[in-house]
Design a protein around this motif. Structure first.
Motif, PDB file in Angstrom:
ATOM      1  N   TYR A   1       0.811  -1.216   0.000  1.00 44.33           N
ATOM      2  CA  TYR A   1       0.000   0.000   0.000  1.00 44.33           C
ATOM      3  C   TYR A   1       0.847   1.270   0.000  1.00 44.33           C
ATOM      4  N   GLY A   2       1.890   1.304   0.820  1.00 45.56           N
ATOM      5  CA  GLY A   2       2.733   2.497   0.860  1.00 45.56           C
ATOM      6  C   GLY A   2       3.388   2.783  -0.477  1.00 45.56           C
ATOM      7  N   LEU A   3       3.758   1.734  -1.180  1.00 53.25           N
ATOM      8  CA  LEU A   3       4.355   1.903  -2.505  1.00 53.25           C
ATOM      9  C   LEU A   3       3.313   2.378  -3.511  1.00 53.25           C
ATOM     10  N   GLU A   4       2.076   1.943  -3.336  1.00 53.53           N
ATOM     11  CA  GLU A   4       0.998   2.417  -4.215  1.00 53.53           C
ATOM     12  C   GLU A   4       0.783   3.913  -4.041  1.00 53.53           C
ATOM     13  N   VAL A   5       0.830   4.359  -2.792  1.00 54.41           N
ATOM     14  CA  VAL A   5       0.691   5.794  -2.518  1.00 54.41           C
ATOM     15  C   VAL A   5       1.821   6.581  -3.181  1.00 54.41           C
ATOM     16  N   GLN A   6       3.019   5.987  -3.232  1.00 52.88           N
ATOM     17  CA  GLN A   6       4.153   6.649  -3.873  1.00 52.88           C
ATOM     18  C   GLN A   6       4.046   6.668  -5.393  1.00 52.88           C
ATOM     19  N   GLY A   7       3.135   5.877  -5.947  1.00 48.73           N
ATOM     20  CA  GLY A   7       3.005   5.810  -7.395  1.00 48.73           C
ATOM     21  C   GLY A   7       3.931   4.810  -8.059  1.00 48.73           C
ATOM     22  N   VAL A   8       4.454   3.863  -7.273  1.00 47.20           N
ATOM     23  CA  VAL A   8       5.329   2.829  -7.827  1.00 47.20           C
ATOM     24  C   VAL A   8       4.502   1.902  -8.725  1.00 47.20           C
ATOM     25  N   PRO A   9       4.999   1.560  -9.909  1.00 46.22           N
ATOM     26  CA  PRO A   9       4.261   0.661 -10.810  1.00 46.22           C
ATOM     27  C   PRO A   9       3.929  -0.669 -10.136  1.00 46.22           C
TER      28      PRO A   9
END
Length: 361
Positions: A128-136
């Motif tokens: 989830y945290g990576l999704e918030v960062q916009g990571v593919p």
């Protein structure tokens, strides 16, 4: 590489005229007097530094201000006064956008009650945290899976949170924090909702991960045994103030006041003390020449008792082959507490943790 965290004279006051309340506190007004005026001083003049790769534990009873202090470290609460610096950046000078960026990339938080999304899989929760960062998606799933594997959850990626035990759910929360590769982990009573055996397992997991990851960690707890097991250093809070900062052995052997001493009375000293903490340093150079079994400053207290039972003289403590101290048998007994003990085994009818220390050869 983790960065250094600095808290400088932090205050957090809730209620009317907080700035005036801070000034009154600086002038010596007591917290209770402010409360009578409808103002609550949650944190008062807190200063400390957490070195890169250190586990810094903040402990205290409910209402001591420890969770409020933690939330100021990542900007969830704005300090009434004082500064928080991480990696040289003053977080208290950042606006809302800057703080969101710091929280998404540099600082992760692990909560007490897991805070998992029930409609997301274990993998998607960890990512989830990576999704918030916009990571593919492919990248974030790879990193989430790596973090889950580190936390012992390989094979559970497609499961749902309600299919996991409480300890496993907390591991997902830890994996989510690790997946972002944040330099600073803030852990707010993260293990306190777990059963004792699972809680100890999570402590083991954190210590094992830290050997490899070397994150800068601030860990909040009300349990001194947990604090002493996890913390490189410990800050003890009372009524909004930090009353002592030190290692577990500092706090156990040299409590700053009666309040801190009252916490240590129930600690199992045999799990905390080492030969370096209890040895006498005024020694003769020939005391290690007998060829008998010796200890090092890092030797645990329990093993020290076992050695003492096997040798006919004070235990010699060596560092790099050089004598740095000795531990007489009666000194070991003294550190177990005030009740009588058998100096041949260091067995006490009751140690401070409520369990007999068994150290027979």
């Amino acid at each position: 590489m983790s960065a250094r965290l600095e808290a400088e004279h932090l205050y957090k006051v809730f209620g009317r005229k907080p700035d005036q309340a801070v000034e009154r506190l600086r002038q010596g007004t007591e917290r209770e007097e402010l409360r009578a005026d409808g103002t609550t001083a949650a944190v008062i003049d807190a200063s400390f530094t957490v070195e890169p790769g250190e586990i810094f534990v903040v402990m205290g009873l409910s209402g001591s201000g420890k969770s409020t202090l933690l939330r100021m470290l990542n900007g969830l609460l704005e300090p009434t006064d004082g500064h928080v610096r991480f990696g040289g950046q003053d977080l208290t000078e950042l606006g809302a956008r800057g703080l969101r960026d710091v929280r998404s990339k540099k600082i992760s938080m692990v909560f007490q009650h897991f805070a998992l999304f029930p409609h997301r899989s274990v993998r998607d929760n960890a990512a989830y945290g990576l999704e918030v960062q916009g990571v593919p998606r492919a990248e974030r799933e790879r990193r989430a899976d790596e973090a889950l594997a580190l936390c012992g959850l390989a094979g559970w990626e497609k499961s749902w949170p309600d299919e996991l035990s409480g300890g496993m759910q907390q591991r997902v929360g830890l994996a989510r924090a690790l997946a972002t590769d944040a330099d600073l982990l803030l852990m707010d009573e993260s293990f306190s909702a777990l059963d004792p055996l699972i809680r100890r397992d999570m402590q083991d997991q954190l210590l094992e991960l830290q050997k490899t990851l070397k994150k800068t960690i601030v860990f909040i707890t009300h349990d001194l045994n947990e604090a002493m097991r996890l913390g490189d250093r410990i800050a003890v809070m009372r009524d909004g103030r930090i009353v002592q900062i030190g290692t577990a052995q500092d706090i156990l052997l040299r409590p700053a006041n009666d309040y801190v001493a009252s916490f240590t009375q129930d600690v199992d000293r045999s799990r905390v003390l080492t030969a370096g903490a209890v040895m006498e340093t005024e020694v003769r150079g020939d005391e290690a020449d007998c060829g008998c079994e010796t200890a090092t400053p890092e030797t645990s207290f329990t093993e020290l008792c076992a050695i003492s039972a096997r040798v006919p003289h004070p235990v010699a403590v060596l560092r790099d082959g050089r004598l740095v101290g000795v531990v007489p048998r009666q000194r070991l007994v003294g550190f177990l507490g005030d009740e009588p003990a058998d100096p041949g085994t260091c067995d006490s009818p009751r140690d401070k943790g409520g369990e007999k220390v068994m150290a027979r050869a």
